[in-house]
Design a protein around this motif. Sequence first.
Motif, PDB file in Angstrom:
ATOM      1  N   GLY A 197       0.815  -1.200   0.000  1.00 42.33           N
ATOM      2  CA  GLY A 197       0.000   0.000   0.000  1.00 42.33           C
ATOM      3  C   GLY A 197       0.856   1.261   0.000  1.00 42.33           C
ATOM      4  O   GLY A 197       2.006   1.229  -0.417  1.00 42.33           O
ATOM      5  N   PRO A 198       0.274   2.381   0.442  1.00 38.49           N
ATOM      6  CA  PRO A 198      -0.994   2.478   1.168  1.00 38.49           C
ATOM      7  C   PRO A 198      -2.167   2.808   0.258  1.00 38.49           C
ATOM      8  O   PRO A 198      -2.004   3.220  -0.883  1.00 38.49           O
ATOM      9  N   GLY A 199      -3.369   2.604   0.819  1.00 40.31           N
ATOM     10  CA  GLY A 199      -4.564   3.209   0.282  1.00 40.31           C
ATOM     11  C   GLY A 199      -5.012   4.249   1.291  1.00 40.31           C
ATOM     12  O   GLY A 199      -5.058   3.969   2.491  1.00 40.31           O
ATOM     13  N   ILE A 200      -5.309   5.464   0.826  1.00 35.43           N
ATOM     14  CA  ILE A 200      -5.667   6.550   1.736  1.00 35.43           C
ATOM     15  C   ILE A 200      -6.953   7.209   1.246  1.00 35.43           C
ATOM     16  O   ILE A 200      -6.990   7.820   0.174  1.00 35.43           O
ATOM     17  N   PHE A 201      -8.005   7.091   2.043  1.00 34.91           N
ATOM     18  CA  PHE A 201      -9.292   7.723   1.769  1.00 34.91           C
ATOM     19  C   PHE A 201      -9.435   8.930   2.683  1.00 34.91           C
ATOM     20  O   PHE A 201      -9.118   8.857   3.878  1.00 34.91           O
ATOM     21  N   SER A 202      -9.924  10.051   2.135  1.00 34.02           N
ATOM     22  CA  SER A 202     -10.029  11.278   2.924  1.00 34.02           C
ATOM     23  C   SER A 202     -11.381  11.941   2.711  1.00 34.02           C
ATOM     24  O   SER A 202     -11.947  11.888   1.613  1.00 34.02           O
ATOM     25  N   SER A 203     -11.860  12.592   3.773  1.00 30.44           N
ATOM     26  CA  SER A 203     -13.065  13.409   3.687  1.00 30.44           C
ATOM     27  C   SER A 203     -12.839  14.682   4.483  1.00 30.44           C
ATOM     28  O   SER A 203     -12.465  14.628   5.658  1.00 30.44           O
ATOM     29  N   ALA A 204     -13.057  15.822   3.832  1.00 27.47           N
ATOM     30  CA  ALA A 204     -12.897  17.107   4.502  1.00 27.47           C
ATOM     31  C   ALA A 204     -14.124  17.480   5.322  1.00 27.47           C
ATOM     32  O   ALA A 204     -14.036  18.293   6.246  1.00 27.47           O
ATOM     33  N   ALA A 205     -15.269  16.894   4.993  1.00 28.81           N
ATOM     34  CA  ALA A 205     -16.513  17.204   5.708  1.00 28.81           C
ATOM     35  C   ALA A 205     -17.351  15.940   5.821  1.00 28.81           C
ATOM     36  O   ALA A 205     -18.381  15.796   5.150  1.00 28.81           O
ATOM     37  N   PRO A 206     -16.922  14.983   6.642  1.00 30.24           N
ATOM     38  CA  PRO A 206     -17.656  13.714   6.741  1.00 30.24           C
ATOM     39  C   PRO A 206     -19.052  13.924   7.320  1.00 30.24           C
ATOM     40  O   PRO A 206     -19.229  14.637   8.307  1.00 30.24           O
ATOM     41  N   GLU A 207     -20.032  13.313   6.670  1.00 33.28           N
ATOM     42  CA  GLU A 207     -21.404  13.451   7.135  1.00 33.28           C
ATOM     43  C   GLU A 207     -21.616  12.645   8.406  1.00 33.28           C
ATOM     44  O   GLU A 207     -20.907  11.672   8.693  1.00 33.28           O
ATOM     45  N   HIS A 208     -22.608  13.070   9.176  1.00 31.65           N
ATOM     46  CA  HIS A 208     -22.934  12.364  10.413  1.00 31.65           C
ATOM     47  C   HIS A 208     -23.650  11.059  10.085  1.00 31.65           C
ATOM     48  O   HIS A 208     -24.426  10.978   9.129  1.00 31.65           O
ATOM     49  N   GLY A 209     -23.380  10.073  10.892  1.00 27.29           N
ATOM     50  CA  GLY A 209     -23.966   8.760  10.690  1.00 27.29           C
ATOM     51  C   GLY A 209     -22.909   7.681  10.796  1.00 27.29           C
ATOM     52  O   GLY A 209     -21.797   7.916  11.276  1.00 27.29           O
ATOM     53  N   THR A 210     -23.232   6.493  10.332  1.00 29.86           N
ATOM     54  CA  THR A 210     -22.344   5.335  10.459  1.00 29.86           C
ATOM     55  C   THR A 210     -21.547   5.117   9.181  1.00 29.86           C
ATOM     56  O   THR A 210     -22.122   4.955   8.092  1.00 29.86           O
ATOM     57  N   TRP A 211     -20.233   5.102   9.317  1.00 32.14           N
ATOM     58  CA  TRP A 211     -19.316   4.818   8.223  1.00 32.14           C
ATOM     59  C   TRP A 211     -18.840   3.368   8.361  1.00 32.14           C
ATOM     60  O   TRP A 211     -18.548   2.904   9.476  1.00 32.14           O
ATOM     61  N   LEU A 212     -18.726   2.677   7.241  1.00 25.89           N
ATOM     62  CA  LEU A 212     -18.272   1.291   7.232  1.00 25.89           C
ATOM     63  C   LEU A 212     -16.973   1.193   6.447  1.00 25.89           C
ATOM     64  O   LEU A 212     -16.851   1.753   5.349  1.00 25.89           O
ATOM     65  N   PHE A 213     -16.015   0.456   7.010  1.00 27.80           N
ATOM     66  CA  PHE A 213     -14.702   0.298   6.382  1.00 27.80           C
ATOM     67  C   PHE A 213     -14.408  -1.197   6.225  1.00 27.80           C
ATOM     68  O   PHE A 213     -14.294  -1.926   7.218  1.00 27.80           O
ATOM     69  N   PHE A 214     -14.296  -1.626   4.975  1.00 27.88           N
ATOM     70  CA  PHE A 214     -14.031  -3.022   4.645  1.00 27.88           C
ATOM     71  C   PHE A 214     -12.630  -3.148   4.038  1.00 27.88           C
ATOM     72  O   PHE A 214     -12.154  -2.232   3.351  1.00 27.88           O
ATOM     73  N   LEU A 215     -12.011  -4.322   4.237  1.00 25.10           N
ATOM     74  CA  LEU A 215     -10.784  -4.676   3.525  1.00 25.10           C
ATOM     75  C   LEU A 215     -11.036  -5.933   2.714  1.00 25.10           C
ATOM     76  O   LEU A 215     -11.655  -6.884   3.188  1.00 25.10           O
ATOM     77  N   ASN A 216     -10.524  -5.927   1.472  1.00 26.01           N
ATOM     78  CA  ASN A 216     -10.700  -7.043   0.560  1.00 26.01           C
ATOM     79  C   ASN A 216      -9.334  -7.503   0.061  1.00 26.01           C
ATOM     80  O   ASN A 216      -8.566  -6.714  -0.500  1.00 26.01           O
ATOM     81  N   TYR A 217      -9.038  -8.794   0.287  1.00 28.88           N
ATOM     82  CA  TYR A 217      -7.824  -9.392  -0.283  1.00 28.88           C
ATOM     83  C   TYR A 217      -8.150  -9.705  -1.736  1.00 28.88           C
ATOM     84  O   TYR A 217      -8.723 -10.738  -2.056  1.00 28.88           O
ATOM     85  N   TRP A 218      -7.755  -8.782  -2.637  1.00 32.03           N
ATOM     86  CA  TRP A 218      -8.188  -8.847  -4.033  1.00 32.03           C
ATOM     87  C   TRP A 218      -7.443  -9.912  -4.832  1.00 32.03           C
ATOM     88  O   TRP A 218      -8.032 -10.625  -5.636  1.00 32.03           O
ATOM     89  N   GLY A 219      -6.122  -9.983  -4.670  1.00 32.40           N
ATOM     90  CA  GLY A 219      -5.337 -10.932  -5.447  1.00 32.40           C
ATOM     91  C   GLY A 219      -3.854 -10.760  -5.190  1.00 32.40           C
ATOM     92  O   GLY A 219      -3.441 -10.058  -4.269  1.00 32.40           O
ATOM     93  N   ASN A 220      -3.050 -11.407  -6.009  1.00 32.73           N
ATOM     94  CA  ASN A 220      -1.594 -11.355  -5.884  1.00 32.73           C
ATOM     95  C   ASN A 220      -0.976 -10.870  -7.194  1.00 32.73           C
ATOM     96  O   ASN A 220      -1.658 -10.723  -8.206  1.00 32.73           O
ATOM     97  N   PHE A 221       0.312 -10.618  -7.149  1.00 31.02           N
ATOM     98  CA  PHE A 221       1.008 -10.348  -8.396  1.00 31.02           C
ATOM     99  C   PHE A 221       2.466 -10.755  -8.288  1.00 31.02           C
ATOM    100  O   PHE A 221       3.053 -10.807  -7.216  1.00 31.02           O
ATOM    101  N   ASP A 222       3.039 -11.085  -9.453  1.00 28.88           N
ATOM    102  CA  ASP A 222       4.437 -11.476  -9.546  1.00 28.88           C
ATOM    103  C   ASP A 222       4.972 -10.957 -10.873  1.00 28.88           C
ATOM    104  O   ASP A 222       4.424 -10.012 -11.438  1.00 28.88           O
ATOM    105  N   SER A 223       6.018 -11.555 -11.386  1.00 31.20           N
ATOM    106  CA  SER A 223       6.632 -11.071 -12.618  1.00 31.20           C
ATOM    107  C   SER A 223       5.706 -11.180 -13.826  1.00 31.20           C
ATOM    108  O   SER A 223       5.922 -10.525 -14.842  1.00 31.20           O
ATOM    109  N   THR A 224       4.667 -12.006 -13.725  1.00 29.22           N
ATOM    110  CA  THR A 224       3.729 -12.155 -14.839  1.00 29.22           C
ATOM    111  C   THR A 224       2.578 -11.162 -14.759  1.00 29.22           C
ATOM    112  O   THR A 224       1.781 -11.062 -15.692  1.00 29.22           O
ATOM    113  N   GLY A 225       2.462 -10.435 -13.669  1.00 34.93           N
ATOM    114  CA  GLY A 225       1.382  -9.469 -13.507  1.00 34.93           C
ATOM    115  C   GLY A 225       0.443  -9.876 -12.391  1.00 34.93           C
ATOM    116  O   GLY A 225       0.720 -10.780 -11.598  1.00 34.93           O
TER     117      GLY A 225
END
Length: 276
Positions: A197-225
């Motif tokens: 990584g990193p992955g960085i998400f930002s909000s300058a004015a986050p709305e009130h309420g419940t925020w959900l944060f998920f992580l997903n193991y998407w895949g792998n990569f090597d010399s072939t892509g």
Amino acid sequence: MTTTSFARTFMAAVASGALALAATHAHADETGTLARLTGAFNGWRHSGLTNEGEQYVAAYPRPPVDRGAQRFRTLIEGQLKHVDPHARRPPTLVVNGNPTPLYTDEQGFFARPWAFGAGSNSIEIISADGTKHQRMQFYEADRNKPQAKLRAIVTWDDPHAQVDLHVITPEGLHAFFANPTLEDGSGFDVDSVDGAGPGIFSSAAPEHGTWLFFLNYWGNFDSTGYNFDPGAHDRDVITATLTLVFNENTPNERRETRVVPLRKIGDLVLVKSERL
């Protein structure tokens, strides 16, 4: 690296318009210099790392740089002076208190994207054995950058794995790699597609309420892509870290950190439900 050479590096960034610094200060402790920083400039520049995401854009959705989602990204780039190929763990890069493994190529070159907010920022490199530290601090005075009230940062410890952050806002908006910018102005300042990584998400004015944060193991990569080969990784259990930062670089800064294991491709984990 001496204080003078650090200052020259970042003053060069100022001259290029990459960083607006009101002051620059750097310090390397008495144990010696770990790395030579060769630049910290906005935008993506291919650095020749063997695991750089740009080498595999044909096999993975292209980083959304051209769509403006990473307009605040800065590349931390340099070279370690000594590389131990037999070390059990890599050195650590710590940016504003957020640690991430510092993977390099065989010559010690590295390149890590980040999004620096206004105010005081710091970069630190810690040797693999933890005995040496090299630190620099600078002040970002660019008034055109919105100050993030909410920032979510994901990193992980496998250089051959790709982990994605998914953010669901209280109104049901969904930010992820294919939808990096939301209608409310929030979005990904950084969405690195190479290992750690990193992955960085930002909000300058986050709305009130419940925020959900998920992580997903998407895949792998090597010399072939990028691929979905379950064996094309370095660790059987990948440790992913999600850090939520509130009111960054202010006296009211607060942060929460969650560490989760990811064991197989396709794992999708609700890491944090945060009510604002």
